[in-house]
Write a protein that holds these residues in place. Structure first.
Motif, PDB file in Angstrom:
ATOM      1  N   LEU A   1      -8.705 -10.353 -22.507  1.00  0.00           N
ATOM      2  CA  LEU A   1     -10.097  -9.913 -22.580  1.00  0.00           C
ATOM      3  C   LEU A   1     -10.872 -10.380 -21.351  1.00  0.00           C
ATOM      4  CD1 LEU A   1     -10.744 -10.707 -26.356  1.00  0.00           C
ATOM      5  CD2 LEU A   1     -10.324  -8.460 -25.327  1.00  0.00           C
ATOM      6  N   VAL A   2     -10.624 -11.615 -20.948  1.00  0.00           N
ATOM      7  CA  VAL A   2     -11.274 -12.140 -19.744  1.00  0.00           C
ATOM      8  C   VAL A   2     -10.825 -11.356 -18.524  1.00  0.00           C
ATOM      9  CG1 VAL A   2     -11.412 -14.151 -18.222  1.00  0.00           C
ATOM     10  CG2 VAL A   2     -11.605 -14.451 -20.701  1.00  0.00           C
ATOM     11  N   ARG A   3      -9.550 -11.051 -18.445  1.00  0.00           N
ATOM     12  CA  ARG A   3      -9.030 -10.291 -17.306  1.00  0.00           C
ATOM     13  C   ARG A   3      -9.666  -8.911 -17.236  1.00  0.00           C
ATOM     14  NH1 ARG A   3      -7.626 -13.119 -13.600  1.00  0.00           N
ATOM     15  NH2 ARG A   3      -5.907 -11.877 -12.782  1.00  0.00           N
ATOM     16  N   ASN A   4      -9.923  -8.316 -18.387  1.00  0.00           N
ATOM     17  CA  ASN A   4     -10.568  -6.999 -18.409  1.00  0.00           C
ATOM     18  C   ASN A   4     -11.984  -7.045 -17.865  1.00  0.00           C
ATOM     19  OD1 ASN A   4      -8.329  -5.719 -19.490  1.00  0.00           O
ATOM     20  ND2 ASN A   4      -9.026  -5.911 -21.609  1.00  0.00           N
ATOM     21  N   PHE A   5     -12.637  -8.206 -17.993  1.00  0.00           N
ATOM     22  CA  PHE A   5     -13.995  -8.354 -17.468  1.00  0.00           C
ATOM     23  C   PHE A   5     -13.996  -8.426 -15.939  1.00  0.00           C
ATOM     24  CE2 PHE A   5     -16.144 -10.541 -21.371  1.00  0.00           C
ATOM     25  CZ  PHE A   5     -15.921  -9.389 -22.119  1.00  0.00           C
ATOM     26  N   GLY A   6     -12.865  -8.792 -15.369  1.00  0.00           N
ATOM     27  CA  GLY A   6     -12.770  -8.882 -13.916  1.00  0.00           C
ATOM     28  C   GLY A   6     -13.157 -10.230 -13.341  1.00  0.00           C
ATOM     29  N   ASN A   7     -13.437 -11.223 -14.211  1.00  0.00           N
ATOM     30  CA  ASN A   7     -13.798 -12.563 -13.722  1.00  0.00           C
ATOM     31  C   ASN A   7     -12.562 -13.324 -13.257  1.00  0.00           C
ATOM     32  OD1 ASN A   7     -15.746 -11.764 -16.039  1.00  0.00           O
ATOM     33  ND2 ASN A   7     -16.894 -13.288 -14.886  1.00  0.00           N
ATOM     34  N   LYS A   8     -12.736 -14.176 -12.264  1.00  0.00           N
ATOM     35  CA  LYS A   8     -11.644 -15.022 -11.816  1.00  0.00           C
ATOM     36  C   LYS A   8     -11.281 -16.006 -12.925  1.00  0.00           C
ATOM     37  CE  LYS A   8     -10.867 -13.676  -7.535  1.00  0.00           C
ATOM     38  NZ  LYS A   8      -9.543 -13.195  -7.074  1.00  0.00           N
ATOM     39  N   LEU A   9      -9.970 -16.225 -13.104  1.00  0.00           N
ATOM     40  CA  LEU A   9      -9.489 -17.103 -14.158  1.00  0.00           C
ATOM     41  C   LEU A   9      -8.688 -18.257 -13.561  1.00  0.00           C
ATOM     42  CD1 LEU A   9      -8.951 -17.805 -17.154  1.00  0.00           C
ATOM     43  CD2 LEU A   9      -6.964 -16.263 -17.049  1.00  0.00           C
ATOM     44  N   ILE A  10      -9.150 -19.485 -13.859  1.00  0.00           N
ATOM     45  CA  ILE A  10      -8.431 -20.701 -13.461  1.00  0.00           C
ATOM     46  C   ILE A  10      -7.810 -21.299 -14.718  1.00  0.00           C
ATOM     47  CG2 ILE A  10      -8.610 -22.986 -12.406  1.00  0.00           C
ATOM     48  CD1 ILE A  10     -11.197 -21.990 -11.039  1.00  0.00           C
ATOM     49  N   ALA A  11      -6.547 -21.640 -14.649  1.00  0.00           N
ATOM     50  CA  ALA A  11      -5.863 -22.247 -15.793  1.00  0.00           C
ATOM     51  C   ALA A  11      -5.628 -23.722 -15.525  1.00  0.00           C
ATOM     52  CB  ALA A  11      -4.535 -21.549 -16.052  1.00  0.00           C
ATOM     53  N   MET A  12      -6.102 -24.582 -16.427  1.00  0.00           N
ATOM     54  CA  MET A  12      -5.699 -25.990 -16.417  1.00  0.00           C
ATOM     55  C   MET A  12      -4.668 -26.100 -17.531  1.00  0.00           C
ATOM     56  SD  MET A  12      -7.863 -29.537 -16.961  1.00  0.00           S
ATOM     57  CE  MET A  12      -8.958 -29.260 -15.579  1.00  0.00           C
ATOM     58  N   VAL A  13      -3.415 -26.181 -17.160  1.00  0.00           N
ATOM     59  CA  VAL A  13      -2.354 -25.984 -18.142  1.00  0.00           C
ATOM     60  C   VAL A  13      -1.197 -26.959 -17.910  1.00  0.00           C
ATOM     61  CG1 VAL A  13      -1.253 -24.184 -16.741  1.00  0.00           C
ATOM     62  CG2 VAL A  13      -0.922 -24.183 -19.221  1.00  0.00           C
ATOM     63  N   GLY A  14      -0.572 -27.368 -19.022  1.00  0.00           N
ATOM     64  CA  GLY A  14       0.543 -28.294 -18.945  1.00  0.00           C
ATOM     65  C   GLY A  14       1.897 -27.632 -18.971  1.00  0.00           C
ATOM     66  N   ASN A  15       1.915 -26.309 -18.891  1.00  0.00           N
ATOM     67  CA  ASN A  15       3.181 -25.553 -18.883  1.00  0.00           C
ATOM     68  C   ASN A  15       3.024 -24.395 -17.908  1.00  0.00           C
ATOM     69  OD1 ASN A  15       5.485 -24.087 -19.350  1.00  0.00           O
ATOM     70  ND2 ASN A  15       5.055 -23.640 -21.510  1.00  0.00           N
ATOM     71  N   ILE A  16       3.552 -24.550 -16.709  1.00  0.00           N
ATOM     72  CA  ILE A  16       3.328 -23.536 -15.681  1.00  0.00           C
ATOM     73  C   ILE A  16       4.173 -22.275 -15.890  1.00  0.00           C
ATOM     74  CG2 ILE A  16       2.574 -25.216 -13.962  1.00  0.00           C
ATOM     75  CD1 ILE A  16       5.354 -25.046 -12.700  1.00  0.00           C
ATOM     76  N   ASP A  17       5.026 -22.275 -16.906  1.00  0.00           N
ATOM     77  CA  ASP A  17       5.784 -21.064 -17.257  1.00  0.00           C
ATOM     78  C   ASP A  17       5.161 -20.334 -18.430  1.00  0.00           C
ATOM     79  OD1 ASP A  17       7.791 -21.514 -15.307  1.00  0.00           O
ATOM     80  OD2 ASP A  17       8.749 -22.991 -16.626  1.00  0.00           O
ATOM     81  N   SER A  18       3.973 -20.758 -18.811  1.00  0.00           N
ATOM     82  CA  SER A  18       3.319 -20.205 -19.999  1.00  0.00           C
ATOM     83  C   SER A  18       2.619 -18.885 -19.719  1.00  0.00           C
ATOM     84  CB  SER A  18       2.298 -21.206 -20.540  1.00  0.00           C
ATOM     85  OG  SER A  18       1.259 -21.398 -19.575  1.00  0.00           O
ATOM     86  N   PHE A  19       2.178 -18.249 -20.790  1.00  0.00           N
ATOM     87  CA  PHE A  19       1.409 -17.002 -20.697  1.00  0.00           C
ATOM     88  C   PHE A  19       0.138 -17.225 -19.889  1.00  0.00           C
ATOM     89  CE2 PHE A  19      -2.048 -14.374 -22.398  1.00  0.00           C
ATOM     90  CZ  PHE A  19      -1.528 -13.101 -22.205  1.00  0.00           C
ATOM     91  N   LEU A  20      -0.579 -18.308 -20.184  1.00  0.00           N
ATOM     92  CA  LEU A  20      -1.835 -18.583 -19.481  1.00  0.00           C
ATOM     93  C   LEU A  20      -1.602 -18.778 -17.987  1.00  0.00           C
ATOM     94  CD1 LEU A  20      -4.839 -19.301 -19.312  1.00  0.00           C
ATOM     95  CD2 LEU A  20      -4.259 -21.633 -20.032  1.00  0.00           C
ATOM     96  N   ALA A  21      -0.573 -19.522 -17.635  1.00  0.00           N
ATOM     97  CA  ALA A  21      -0.281 -19.778 -16.226  1.00  0.00           C
ATOM     98  C   ALA A  21       0.066 -18.487 -15.490  1.00  0.00           C
ATOM     99  CB  ALA A  21       0.855 -20.788 -16.100  1.00  0.00           C
ATOM    100  N   ARG A  22       0.847 -17.611 -16.134  1.00  0.00           N
ATOM    101  CA  ARG A  22       1.246 -16.352 -15.489  1.00  0.00           C
ATOM    102  C   ARG A  22       0.056 -15.429 -15.252  1.00  0.00           C
ATOM    103  NH1 ARG A  22       5.416 -16.669 -19.356  1.00  0.00           N
ATOM    104  NH2 ARG A  22       4.406 -15.023 -20.585  1.00  0.00           N
ATOM    105  N   GLU A  23      -0.927 -15.476 -16.139  1.00  0.00           N
ATOM    106  CA  GLU A  23      -2.064 -14.556 -16.058  1.00  0.00           C
ATOM    107  C   GLU A  23      -3.201 -15.081 -15.171  1.00  0.00           C
ATOM    108  OE1 GLU A  23      -2.427 -11.460 -17.407  1.00  0.00           O
ATOM    109  OE2 GLU A  23      -0.289 -11.624 -17.883  1.00  0.00           O
ATOM    110  N   ALA A  24      -3.194 -16.366 -14.855  1.00  0.00           N
ATOM    111  CA  ALA A  24      -4.312 -16.973 -14.131  1.00  0.00           C
ATOM    112  C   ALA A  24      -4.254 -16.664 -12.642  1.00  0.00           C
ATOM    113  CB  ALA A  24      -4.316 -18.477 -14.348  1.00  0.00           C
TER     114      ALA A  24
END
Length: 324
Positions: A115-138
């Motif tokens: 949903l955030v990606r659809n808005f077009g805003n830049k996304l920064i992920a602070m994440v403990g798993n760089i192979d995760s869904f969040l990391a891939r999309e950020a």
């Protein structure tokens, strides 16, 4: 009810602190190009930093938001679960999103990110798993990977949330230095409480609450005593005929004179004054007055405006205002 396990409390506490301090230290290897780009992106942002998370990461997100707002970087918190039930409306066109998650794969995150990606805003992920869904999309990744939680079951967020908090502080401090954020700027956002007073309360703000007790060089002992008593500060300034500061007399000076058995009939202020009183300018911070008092082991300072005497600041003033 299970029997309580006997533990070595001190050893458990030390192990916890050791694990968490090691995890924080290990974060240094993750300060890379993505981190630098994240700082620059946020520094140039014309909107706000929207920080989101779920569970314990949401609590860390709120603390990071509080730190950023108090140090000059506009930020708001958006709970990841509430976001998909209407709170997405708080995201504006120029905002940047920082999403915090240990796993990067929680259901709420997987719903929120597209949903955030659809808005077009830049996304920064602070994440403990760089192979995760969040990391891939950020767009950018702030890596907060830890080897293990301090929890003996390796389940309760402990080390991981400490790492997130430390990474958030690293981000905030970089932004503080980027913007040249000063103690004066900090005071604007912290006008209340002891912290605010230490940053903005001036000597003149306190000295104006009192009389400015003063006598002349040729004032009699009686006049000196009356002035010290009426001012209720235990002190009076001694002035030259032209108004310049000549010295100071404290109630201690009076006691020492009496202990020496000096007849008071012909004693004047000049005979008992100290000629080099400690002074401070009215526009100095009150906290600086406290430091001077501690340094010289005294309880009051004469306050000057340029070179002219205008009043007294007393240790009791600083205590009353909570500076101490």
């Amino acid at each position: 009810m299970k029997n309580r396990t006997v533990i070595n409390i001190a050893e458990v506490a030390k192990r916890t602190l050791s694990l968490e301090s090691t995890a924080v230290s290990d974060l240094k290897q993750y300060i890379n190009g993505d981190f630098e780009q994240a700082v620059e992106l946020i520094a140039h942002c014309t909107g706000r930093l929207v920080v989101s998370g779920i569970g314990k990461s949401a609590i860390i997100a709120q603390k990071i938001v509080a730190t950023l707002n108090s140090t000059g970087t506009p930020a708001i918190f958006m709970h990841a679960a509430d976001a998909i039930h209407g709170d997405l409306g708080m995201i504006q066109q120029d905002d940047i999103i920082l999403c915090i998650s240990k796993s990067g794969n929680s259901p709420e995150i997987k719903v929120l990110v597209p949903l955030v990606r659809n808005f077009g805003n830049k996304l920064i992920a602070m994440v403990g798993n760089i192979d995760s869904f969040l990391a891939r999309e950020a767009d950018l990744i702030l890596n907060t990977t830890v080897e293990q939680e301090a929890c003996p079951n390796n389940l309760a967020p402990t080390t991981s949330t400490t790492a997130q908090l430390a990474m958030g502080d690293a981000l905030a401090v970089c932004l503080i230095e980027w913007h040249g954020f000063t103690a004066g700027d900090f005071a604007k956002f912290h006008p209340g409480g002891t912290l605010g007073k230490k940053l903005y309360l001036k000597v003149g703000d306190l000295s104006r609450l009192h009389q400015a007790p003063k006598v002349s060089r040729d004032s009699s002992l009686k006049e000196v005593i009356v002035m010290i008593s009426s001012g209720m500060l235990g002190v009076t300034a001694v002035l030259e005929a032209d108004g310049d500061l000549a010295g100071i007399i404290t109630d201690g000076d009076l006691r020492r004179m009496l202990e020496k058995g000096i007849p008071g009939d012909h004693v004047t202020a000049e005979n008992i004054m100290s000629r080099h009183p400690k002074t401070i300018q009215e526009d100095e911070l009150a906290i600086n007055a406290l430091e001077m008092m501690r340094q010289h082991d005294i309880t009051q300072l004469l306050v000057l405006k340029d070179k002219r005497y205008i009043g007294i600041i007393h240790l009791h003033d600083l205590i009353r205002e909570g500076i101490i």
